[in-house]
Design a protein around this motif. Sequence first.
Motif, PDB file in Angstrom:
ATOM      1  N   GLU A  27      16.261  -5.868  25.646  1.00 12.14           N
ATOM      2  CA  GLU A  27      15.279  -6.092  25.664  1.00 12.14           C
ATOM      3  C   GLU A  27      15.148  -7.662  25.071  1.00 12.14           C
ATOM      4  O   GLU A  27      13.560  -7.991  24.686  1.00 12.14           O
ATOM      5  N   ALA A  28      16.285  -8.658  24.738  1.00  3.28           N
ATOM      6  CA  ALA A  28      15.763  -9.858  24.049  1.00  3.28           C
ATOM      7  C   ALA A  28      14.169 -10.798  24.937  1.00  3.28           C
ATOM      8  O   ALA A  28      13.536 -11.128  24.126  1.00  3.28           O
ATOM      9  N   GLY A  29      14.607 -10.440  26.724  1.00  5.42           N
ATOM     10  CA  GLY A  29      13.476 -11.573  27.219  1.00  5.42           C
ATOM     11  C   GLY A  29      12.502 -10.677  26.829  1.00  5.42           C
ATOM     12  O   GLY A  29      10.985 -12.239  27.129  1.00  5.42           O
ATOM     13  N   ALA A  30      11.588  -9.947  27.278  1.00  2.09           N
ATOM     14  CA  ALA A  30      10.396  -8.630  27.256  1.00  2.09           C
ATOM     15  C   ALA A  30      10.297  -9.437  25.109  1.00  2.09           C
ATOM     16  O   ALA A  30       8.669  -9.353  25.634  1.00  2.09           O
ATOM     17  N   ARG A  31      10.488  -8.935  24.738  1.00  3.53           N
ATOM     18  CA  ARG A  31      10.745  -9.377  22.874  1.00  3.53           C
ATOM     19  C   ARG A  31      10.061 -10.675  22.727  1.00  3.53           C
ATOM     20  O   ARG A  31       8.857 -10.576  22.680  1.00  3.53           O
ATOM     21  N   VAL A  32      10.525 -11.711  23.390  1.00  2.00           N
ATOM     22  CA  VAL A  32      10.147 -13.528  23.640  1.00  2.00           C
ATOM     23  C   VAL A  32       9.192 -13.033  24.173  1.00  2.00           C
ATOM     24  O   VAL A  32       7.962 -13.394  23.523  1.00  2.00           O
ATOM     25  N   ARG A  33       8.511 -12.705  25.580  1.00  2.00           N
ATOM     26  CA  ARG A  33       7.321 -13.328  26.210  1.00  2.00           C
ATOM     27  C   ARG A  33       6.203 -11.926  24.958  1.00  2.00           C
ATOM     28  O   ARG A  33       5.001 -12.519  25.238  1.00  2.00           O
ATOM     29  N   THR A  34       6.161 -10.588  24.829  1.00  2.00           N
ATOM     30  CA  THR A  34       5.250 -10.220  23.727  1.00  2.00           C
ATOM     31  C   THR A  34       5.058 -10.876  22.138  1.00  2.00           C
ATOM     32  O   THR A  34       4.428 -11.080  21.896  1.00  2.00           O
ATOM     33  N   ALA A  35       5.810 -11.290  21.891  1.00  2.00           N
ATOM     34  CA  ALA A  35       6.138 -12.400  20.746  1.00  2.00           C
ATOM     35  C   ALA A  35       5.006 -13.582  20.858  1.00  2.00           C
ATOM     36  O   ALA A  35       4.651 -13.917  20.291  1.00  2.00           O
ATOM     37  N   ALA A  36       5.598 -14.532  21.877  1.00  2.00           N
ATOM     38  CA  ALA A  36       4.333 -15.410  22.416  1.00  2.00           C
ATOM     39  C   ALA A  36       3.410 -14.764  22.204  1.00  2.00           C
ATOM     40  O   ALA A  36       2.699 -16.277  22.639  1.00  2.00           O
ATOM     41  N   ARG A  37       2.957 -13.972  23.024  1.00  2.00           N
ATOM     42  CA  ARG A  37       1.526 -13.143  23.181  1.00  2.00           C
ATOM     43  C   ARG A  37       0.930 -13.071  22.044  1.00  2.00           C
ATOM     44  O   ARG A  37      -0.670 -13.926  21.852  1.00  2.00           O
ATOM     45  N   HIS A  38       1.887 -12.563  21.201  1.00  2.00           N
ATOM     46  CA  HIS A  38       0.599 -11.697  19.639  1.00  2.00           C
ATOM     47  C   HIS A  38       0.816 -13.450  19.136  1.00  2.00           C
ATOM     48  O   HIS A  38      -0.223 -13.472  18.249  1.00  2.00           O
ATOM     49  N   ALA A  39       1.894 -14.821  18.824  1.00  2.00           N
ATOM     50  CA  ALA A  39       1.346 -15.424  18.457  1.00  2.00           C
ATOM     51  C   ALA A  39       0.201 -16.188  19.352  1.00  2.00           C
ATOM     52  O   ALA A  39      -0.841 -17.193  18.621  1.00  2.00           O
ATOM     53  N   VAL A  40      -0.246 -16.375  20.125  1.00  2.00           N
ATOM     54  CA  VAL A  40      -1.112 -16.741  20.600  1.00  2.00           C
ATOM     55  C   VAL A  40      -2.989 -16.437  20.745  1.00  2.00           C
ATOM     56  O   VAL A  40      -3.530 -16.493  20.207  1.00  2.00           O
ATOM     57  N   GLU A  41      -2.883 -14.769  20.087  1.00  2.00           N
ATOM     58  CA  GLU A  41      -3.470 -13.862  19.921  1.00  2.00           C
ATOM     59  C   GLU A  41      -4.087 -14.030  18.270  1.00  2.00           C
ATOM     60  O   GLU A  41      -4.912 -14.083  18.248  1.00  2.00           O
ATOM     61  N   ALA A  42      -2.627 -14.575  17.338  1.00  2.00           N
ATOM     62  CA  ALA A  42      -3.102 -15.043  16.462  1.00  2.00           C
ATOM     63  C   ALA A  42      -3.676 -16.097  16.108  1.00  2.00           C
ATOM     64  O   ALA A  42      -4.295 -16.194  14.915  1.00  2.00           O
ATOM     65  N   CYS A 135      -0.062 -25.113  -0.681  1.00  2.00           N
ATOM     66  CA  CYS A 135       1.018 -24.782  -0.046  1.00  2.00           C
ATOM     67  C   CYS A 135       0.352 -24.159   1.584  1.00  2.00           C
ATOM     68  O   CYS A 135      -0.201 -22.780   1.576  1.00  2.00           O
ATOM     69  N   SER A 136       0.678 -24.217   3.290  1.00  2.00           N
ATOM     70  CA  SER A 136      -0.137 -23.669   3.956  1.00  2.00           C
ATOM     71  C   SER A 136       0.454 -22.710   4.135  1.00  2.00           C
ATOM     72  O   SER A 136       2.420 -22.924   4.213  1.00  2.00           O
ATOM     73  N   VAL A 137       0.335 -21.158   4.959  1.00  2.00           N
ATOM     74  CA  VAL A 137       1.341 -20.133   4.615  1.00  2.00           C
ATOM     75  C   VAL A 137       0.877 -19.454   6.092  1.00  2.00           C
ATOM     76  O   VAL A 137       0.494 -19.482   6.894  1.00  2.00           O
ATOM     77  N   VAL A 138       2.592 -19.305   6.932  1.00  2.54           N
ATOM     78  CA  VAL A 138       2.475 -18.668   7.977  1.00  2.54           C
ATOM     79  C   VAL A 138       3.111 -17.461   7.815  1.00  2.54           C
ATOM     80  O   VAL A 138       4.154 -17.167   7.445  1.00  2.54           O
ATOM     81  N   ALA A 139       3.478 -16.366   8.140  1.00  4.34           N
ATOM     82  CA  ALA A 139       4.215 -15.659   8.293  1.00  4.34           C
ATOM     83  C   ALA A 139       4.220 -14.529   9.803  1.00  4.34           C
ATOM     84  O   ALA A 139       2.741 -14.405  10.181  1.00  4.34           O
ATOM     85  N   VAL A 140       5.256 -14.368  10.142  1.00  3.67           N
ATOM     86  CA  VAL A 140       5.819 -12.936  11.021  1.00  3.67           C
ATOM     87  C   VAL A 140       6.303 -11.701  10.256  1.00  3.67           C
ATOM     88  O   VAL A 140       7.384 -11.274   9.451  1.00  3.67           O
ATOM     89  N   ALA A 141       5.826 -10.720  10.583  1.00  5.03           N
ATOM     90  CA  ALA A 141       5.982  -9.324   9.871  1.00  5.03           C
ATOM     91  C   ALA A 141       5.572  -8.246  10.511  1.00  5.03           C
ATOM     92  O   ALA A 141       4.098  -8.123  11.083  1.00  5.03           O
ATOM     93  N   GLY A 156      -3.830 -17.934   4.572  1.00  8.83           N
ATOM     94  CA  GLY A 156      -2.923 -18.357   5.585  1.00  8.83           C
ATOM     95  C   GLY A 156      -3.271 -17.394   6.912  1.00  8.83           C
ATOM     96  O   GLY A 156      -4.299 -16.779   7.552  1.00  8.83           O
ATOM     97  N   LEU A 157      -1.820 -17.288   7.782  1.00 11.23           N
ATOM     98  CA  LEU A 157      -1.975 -17.122   9.250  1.00 11.23           C
ATOM     99  C   LEU A 157      -0.675 -15.724   9.184  1.00 11.23           C
ATOM    100  O   LEU A 157      -0.037 -16.428   9.325  1.00 11.23           O
ATOM    101  N   PHE A 158      -0.969 -14.458   9.620  1.00  4.56           N
ATOM    102  CA  PHE A 158      -0.266 -13.687  10.441  1.00  4.56           C
ATOM    103  C   PHE A 158      -0.209 -13.875  11.696  1.00  4.56           C
ATOM    104  O   PHE A 158      -1.442 -13.317  12.466  1.00  4.56           O
ATOM    105  N   VAL A 159       0.613 -13.359  12.235  1.00  7.83           N
ATOM    106  CA  VAL A 159       1.305 -13.462  13.661  1.00  7.83           C
ATOM    107  C   VAL A 159       1.874 -11.539  13.047  1.00  7.83           C
ATOM    108  O   VAL A 159       3.368 -11.320  12.978  1.00  7.83           O
ATOM    109  N   PRO A 160       1.669 -10.871  13.744  1.00  3.85           N
ATOM    110  CA  PRO A 160       2.034  -9.266  13.995  1.00  3.85           C
ATOM    111  C   PRO A 160       3.006  -9.851  14.811  1.00  3.85           C
ATOM    112  O   PRO A 160       3.153 -10.340  15.619  1.00  3.85           O
ATOM    113  N   ALA A 182      11.853 -11.419  18.125  1.00 12.52           N
ATOM    114  CA  ALA A 182      11.114 -10.968  17.472  1.00 12.52           C
ATOM    115  C   ALA A 182      10.065 -12.346  16.669  1.00 12.52           C
ATOM    116  O   ALA A 182       9.075 -12.270  16.482  1.00 12.52           O
ATOM    117  N   LEU A 183      11.045 -12.826  15.501  1.00 10.28           N
ATOM    118  CA  LEU A 183      10.344 -13.205  14.726  1.00 10.28           C
ATOM    119  C   LEU A 183      10.622 -15.236  14.485  1.00 10.28           C
ATOM    120  O   LEU A 183       9.981 -15.582  14.842  1.00 10.28           O
TER     121      LEU A 183
END
Length: 375
Positions: A27-42, A135-141, A156-160, A182-183
């Motif tokens: 499901e790596a491809g699906a995980r990339v698409r979901t993570a990319a969407r989360h990044a846009v939404e964040a 420092c600018s802070v961005v986190a993925v968690a 900072g910017l948080f991406v789920p 995902a990360l």
Amino acid sequence: MLDESLLDTPEGLAEADRRGLLRGAAEAGARVRTAARHAVEAGVGALRPDGRPRAVLIAGPGAAATHAADLLGTLAGPGSPVIRLAPSGVAPAPGALRWELPGWAGSVDLLLIATPDGSEPGLSLLAEQAYRRGCSVVAVAPSGTPLTEAVAGAHGLFVPMATAPYDQGEPVAGASSGVFWALLTPLLALLDRVGLLAADPEALEKVADRLDRVAERCGPALVTYSNPAKTLAAELADALPVVWTEGTSAGPAGRRFADALAELAGRPALVAELPEALAVHSALLAGPLAASADPDDFFRDRVEEAPALHARVVLLRDRPIGGLTAAPAARDLALSHDTPISELEPEEGADLETLAELIAVTDFAAVYLALASAA
């Protein structure tokens, strides 16, 4: 010992896969698409950076953060150095790890935090330290974790993180394919926005498509002889993998493969880049690990005694055969010592796509070796 019959038994593989490793790889491809969407939404796509950061600092526990820093540094090149902040502490447990910013870090630097946990007090303290330094802070968690509040407090910017249900079961493996993508994906989107590398939405979609194609070729339903990942796992059953990489983007794939073999399958592996690998490992291939060093003993008890461990070269390449290459010399060196060699070369494409293919195939191979060895 490797149970090769299990490799061609999808039901048995699914039963043995208690940590969801095969599902994560598939499901790596699906995980990339979901993570990319989360990044846009964040709000990553809406960022208007003033310019490139002087340096990019990456912090996080385990293999996923290490591999992300390695890959991002390779793709970004020398423009802005990508530096992984190694943790200190008395144990690898979340509460025992601490991270520190280098003394020179300040307002022109960018701190990236990547973790599949989010409860590490050390990462929350790091976010606060970065805020005090400017420092600018961005986190993925994962969302809803203590790190979420810490990043908000640091402005900072948080991406789920894009999670899956099976991530919540057995302890998450840092080398898991699903966790890695995902990360990594939101960080790719972010560094594209600041101009450090090329990973726009179209490029990420191509990566997801490439991962989907690898999943079709390497999935558990395909038999070993037509499945490159199962074939590689079977070839490494009683071997010491000597991973040689050629081409800039193959390096991170080789290092990730060696770490995945250790963490998932409990197998040691050596890794080096061509052409230096020819000198670094020449004595190794000429020594007792070469297949020719210990010819099959007629008197060996084949029931009670395990076969001797011999090296097998795994050549990962990301450049076409027609270009300048050390691959012929690598083959000659291996075969001159009767050392077998396995080769993987991706289809043509951008650096990120070819790297994704090499990572995906070797991820599948490490998982198959882990599951069939544990049976």
